[in-house]
Enzyme design. Structure first.
Site, short mmCIF file in Angstrom:
data_model
loop_
_atom_site.label_atom_id
_atom_site.label_comp_id
_atom_site.label_asym_id
_atom_site.label_seq_id
_atom_site.Cartn_x
_atom_site.Cartn_y
_atom_site.Cartn_z
N ASP A 173 -0.35 -10.77 -8.47
CA ASP A 173 -1.12 -10.35 -9.71
C ASP A 173 -0.40 -10.67 -11.04
O ASP A 173 -0.75 -10.58 -12.35
CB ASP A 173 -1.65 -9.04 -9.76
N SER B 160 2.80 -4.65 -4.45
CA SER B 160 2.76 -5.50 -5.53
C SER B 160 4.37 -6.08 -5.73
O SER B 160 4.75 -6.91 -4.78
CB SER B 160 2.60 -4.82 -6.79
N ASP C 241 4.36 -12.65 -8.51
CA ASP C 241 4.92 -11.93 -7.70
C ASP C 241 4.49 -11.51 -6.41
O ASP C 241 3.61 -12.31 -5.69
CB ASP C 241 4.63 -10.26 -8.42
#
Length: 542
Positions: A280, A112, A276
């Protein structure tokens, strides 16, 4: 040929709220990826001949891991593997592809918003057939399998060309390399009024989208510039890089400061946005006005009916517990339910599947809806563009009108990153031991009204999730929340959330940190953060 390879378990292959995340060097160990992927498949059943979706955010080691996953999935009997070209597939796009094509599930390779590169972080996450992150019973089963694994199955086939669209085979399995943007862009076109947004850009509306050298760049260029008519160059840092250009791919006021500074300057475009590492998360900034993620969720919920995909209204609003109560006030006015869940998008899945909630959000720059089962950074940006296109007001004006109607929840998050894990655990344990005695205590002039350790009772399946964060409520509607984050790979991250509701419109344009100064001081002295961790100030303030 399919080989069966003997192996031994690795310690600590326990998926967190967003899968298994470790340093790249950990995943590069012989058998490490293979063990975890085989443990994942061993925890599942009835996938013979089914479709598996595979992709990631393009970070370092992404391509190598994808080749391993393809060969293990083929050896375990999947009938079709859909792979994003170049190994690229954003987290929300993966959910979209799983749902559209009726896949059994998917594997997302991402950490992430964590740093990338050879010495950065890596992650593997399994998503179920509904398109969302695997629920706790599945991740618990994966962990149990990882502790006893003795062998894995893998094909000896050559590496697949994942840079060329089309179909090849590994053993009896079809490997389909697909355009990573196509299905996602098609879905966005059904949700938003693209004609209205085109007219907005044609009228001279300007925008800057920062892809942060991460996965959303190709999606933003295809949709914003090529489809909606935004000026070429609207998307900056739009090429996914293995190390994210040496930057931290987290769209917040620290790591996207250049974008923030631009929007606060005289040269500001009308809208600034960023996403990012895996696509998400989102950040929304208007000319001269930063929109907090908590406020963005509330504003999106209040205005969702302006977008064609939501014109019938929304069924409910779900927010993570640390997210401010701003969305609750919108739900109350709309006459719909609001739900408070633990942090982690998987907790929204049941609510979305049961049609109890339509819009969901987390304070950590994540917002989404029932169109997929992941938070979706570009979706949030498109929703804002749809709102702006219909209302024809600036971001600051829309925010001010919202606060005048609902009141303002002043809100901030203070992160203490890479704290010694033992010290962080002791700090939380001490807070929990004092919950019964805190009510009635006066701290720096404020009286504690209540304190608890948040537990969630799922209204759909009846499951209970405990120890999700210590909440301290003060008379007058303020609160401080403490929790340890599960997204880091080094030490512990202590997150402290501070919030105060102000109804008076005359007090809606004050500085957030100044307005919360007394609560910020309390948030530090109550658990003795400096004494227990050695930290006299947070690493990041958002």
């Amino acid at each position: 040929m399919i080989r069966t390879v003997a192996t031994t378990p690795f310690e600590g292959q326990k998926p967190g709220t967003s899968g298994l995340r470790k340093k790249v060097q950990v995943f590069q160990q012989p058998h490490y990826v293979e063990n975890f992927v085989q443990s994942t498949f061993d925890s599942l059943s009835d996938f013979e001949g089914e479709t598996l979706v595979v992709g990631g955010d393009g970070r370092y080691f992404n391509r190598e891991a994808i080749q391993k996953i393809i060969k293990i999935a083929a050896a375990n009997g999947f009938g079709r593997i859909m792979v994003g070209r170049g190994g690229i597939l954003s987290t929300p796009a993966t959910s979209c592809v799983i749902r559209k094509h009726g896949a059994f599930g998917g594997i997302i390779l991402s950490a992430s918003h964590n740093p990338g590169g050879e010495h950065g972080d890596f992650g593997i996450k399994y998503n179920i057939g509904a398109g969302g992150p695997a629920p706790e019973p599945v991740t618990d089963a994966i962990f149990e399998k990882s502790k006893t694994i003795r062998e894995y199955r893998i094909s000896d086939a050559p590496d697949v060309d994942i840079d060329t669209l089309g179909i090849t085979r590994v053993e009896d399995t079809v490997v389909d390399v697909v355009d990573p943007v196509e299905d996602y862009a098609e879905l966005m076109g059904t949700l938003f009024d693209f004609d209205a947004i085109r007219d907005l850009f044609a009228s001279g509306f300007t925008m800057r989208f920062d892809g942060m050298s991460a996965v959303t760049g190709p999606y933003a260029r295809a949709i914003l510039e090529e489809t909606l008519g935004a000026e070429p160059g609207t998307v900056v840092r739009g090429e996914p890089l293995e190390d994210f250009g040496g930057h931290h791919p987290d769209p917040n006021l620290v790591y996207a400061k250049e974008l923030y500074d631009l929007l606060m300057s005289e040269e500001a475009p009308d809208l600034g946005a960023a996403s990012d590492g895996d696509g998400d998360r989102n950040m929304i900034i208007g000319r001269g006005r930063f929109v907090t993620p908590s406020d963005s969720l509330a504003l999106i919920a209040a205005n969702a009916h302006l977008a064609p995909g939501y014109k019938a209204g929304i069924k409910g609003i779900a927010r993570s517990m640390p997210t401010s109560g701003a969305a609750d006030r919108v739900a109350e006015k709309l006459g719909i339910k609001s739900y408070e869940t633990p942090t982690g998008w998987k907790f929204f899945g049941n609510l979305l599947d049961a049609d109890l909630a339509t819009v969901c959000g987390e304070e950590s720059f994540g917002t989404g809806s029932n169109h997929v089962r992941e938070k979706d950074g570009l979706w949030a940006v498109l929703m804002w563009l749809n709102i702006l296109a219909v209302r024809r007001q600036g971001v600051a004006e829309i925010v001010a009108e919202h606060w005048a109607t609902y009141g303002r929840n002043y809100y901030t998050r203070h992160d203490y990153e890479e704290v010694d894990s033992t010290a962080a655990d002791a700090l939380m344990a001490d807070l929990r031991s004092r919950l019964d005695t805190l009510p009635g205590t006066v701290i720096n002039g404020l009286t504690v009204e209540a304190a608890d350790d948040f537990a969630y009772h799922d209204p759909v399946d009846g499951s209970v999730t405990t120890k999700q964060g210590v909440r301290v409520f003060f008379e007058g509607g303020s609160r401080v929340v403490y929790r340890l984050s599960g997204t880091g790979t080094a030490g512990a991250t202590l997150r402290v959330y501070i919030e105060r509701f102000v109804a008076d419109p005359a007090r809606h344009d004050l500085d957030t940190q100044d307005t919360l100064a007394d609560l910020i001081e309390i948030s530090r002295v109550l658990p003795d953060i400096a004494g227990r961790t050695g930290r006299t100030a947070p690493s990041v303030i958002t």
